[in-house]
Scaffold this motif. Sequence first.
Motif, mmCIF file in Angstrom:
data_model
loop_
_atom_site.group_PDB
_atom_site.id
_atom_site.type_symbol
_atom_site.label_atom_id
_atom_site.label_comp_id
_atom_site.label_asym_id
_atom_site.label_seq_id
_atom_site.Cartn_x
_atom_site.Cartn_y
_atom_site.Cartn_z
ATOM 1 N N TYR A 62 -4.875 -8.247 8.647
ATOM 2 C CA TYR A 62 -5.485 -7.305 7.722
ATOM 3 C C TYR A 62 -5.557 -7.905 6.310
ATOM 4 C CZ TYR A 62 -6.295 -3.074 4.999
ATOM 5 O OH TYR A 62 -6.820 -2.146 4.129
ATOM 6 N N ALA A 63 -4.419 -8.412 5.832
ATOM 7 C CA ALA A 63 -4.372 -8.953 4.472
ATOM 8 C C ALA A 63 -5.284 -10.167 4.318
ATOM 9 C CB ALA A 63 -2.929 -9.321 4.110
ATOM 10 N N LEU B 75 -1.571 -11.766 -1.141
ATOM 11 C CA LEU B 75 -2.195 -11.495 -2.435
ATOM 12 C C LEU B 75 -1.672 -12.424 -3.534
ATOM 13 C CD1 LEU B 75 -2.427 -7.604 -2.358
ATOM 14 C CD2 LEU B 75 -4.324 -9.246 -2.237
ATOM 15 N N MET C 162 0.840 -1.161 0.000
ATOM 16 C CA MET C 162 0.000 0.000 0.000
ATOM 17 C C MET C 162 0.888 1.228 0.000
ATOM 18 S SD MET C 162 -3.013 -1.198 2.389
ATOM 19 C CE MET C 162 -3.931 -2.563 1.776
ATOM 20 N N CYS D 50 0.701 -8.298 2.952
ATOM 21 C CA CYS D 50 -0.226 -8.127 1.824
ATOM 22 C C CYS D 50 0.362 -8.697 0.544
ATOM 23 C CB CYS D 50 -0.566 -6.655 1.629
ATOM 24 S SG CYS D 50 -1.822 -6.047 2.749
ATOM 25 N N ARG E 41 -8.002 -10.809 5.998
ATOM 26 C CA ARG E 41 -9.387 -10.313 5.972
ATOM 27 C C ARG E 41 -9.744 -9.782 4.591
ATOM 28 N NH1 ARG E 41 -10.790 -5.093 9.386
ATOM 29 N NH2 ARG E 41 -9.748 -4.210 7.596
ATOM 30 N N GLU E 42 -8.809 -9.095 3.954
ATOM 31 C CA GLU E 42 -9.062 -8.507 2.634
ATOM 32 C C GLU E 42 -9.348 -9.564 1.572
ATOM 33 O OE1 GLU E 42 -9.301 -5.011 1.810
ATOM 34 O OE2 GLU E 42 -9.586 -5.184 3.985
ATOM 35 N N VAL E 43 -8.730 -10.737 1.692
ATOM 36 C CA VAL E 43 -8.950 -11.785 0.683
ATOM 37 C C VAL E 43 -9.932 -12.850 1.158
ATOM 38 C CG1 VAL E 43 -6.680 -11.427 -0.377
ATOM 39 C CG2 VAL E 43 -6.958 -13.212 1.372
ATOM 40 N N PRO F 153 -2.709 1.182 6.832
ATOM 41 C CA PRO F 153 -3.933 0.851 7.589
ATOM 42 C C PRO F 153 -3.686 0.316 8.998
ATOM 43 C CG PRO F 153 -4.131 0.073 5.340
ATOM 44 C CD PRO F 153 -2.712 0.566 5.498
#
Length: 172
Positions: A70-71, A45, A1, A41, A73-75, A31
């Motif tokens: 965090y990462a 990813l 990010m 991330c 949760r994003e995926v 974040p």
Amino acid sequence: MKTPLVRAAFPGLSGHGTGREIWLKAESLQPIGAFKIRGACNKILQLTPEQIARGVITYSSGNHAQGVAYAAREVGAKAVIVMPSNAPAIKRAATLALGAEVVDVGLASSERLAVAEELVRKHGYVVIHLTTTSRSSRAGNVRLEIMQEMPDVDLVVSPVSGGGCSAASPLR
């Protein structure tokens, strides 16, 4: 990010009469408030849908734990974080707030590793190692961003412990 470069606004600091400016890379605007999100991330990813379905695991007491949570949760992946029982309460709370499952262990790093390895054998989680993400996934990201935003930069000073956030080949 990606984070911005911010001109230092300290009276008397910027330039010191040399006609030069001092800029700061604002990693605190990530974040989770720390650069450790970069490696987590990047690594997460790159996981396949099958790996995401298995979930991820790491062992950390701080910012790496939050980056993985965090990462994940994003995926949409389950995140399991093995933490020492003396981890800072604020780090534990932040990791839980990001949706991770926290597994408490004793104080020794060998205990965290042993528990994480057992959980991998039992559940098939994908391990997101701090050292792996430091060396490959985020290596040089910050330096690349600096060069893209300020290609004529003369000097980059990076006061970070292991240097994983900015370690890479020379700027030019």
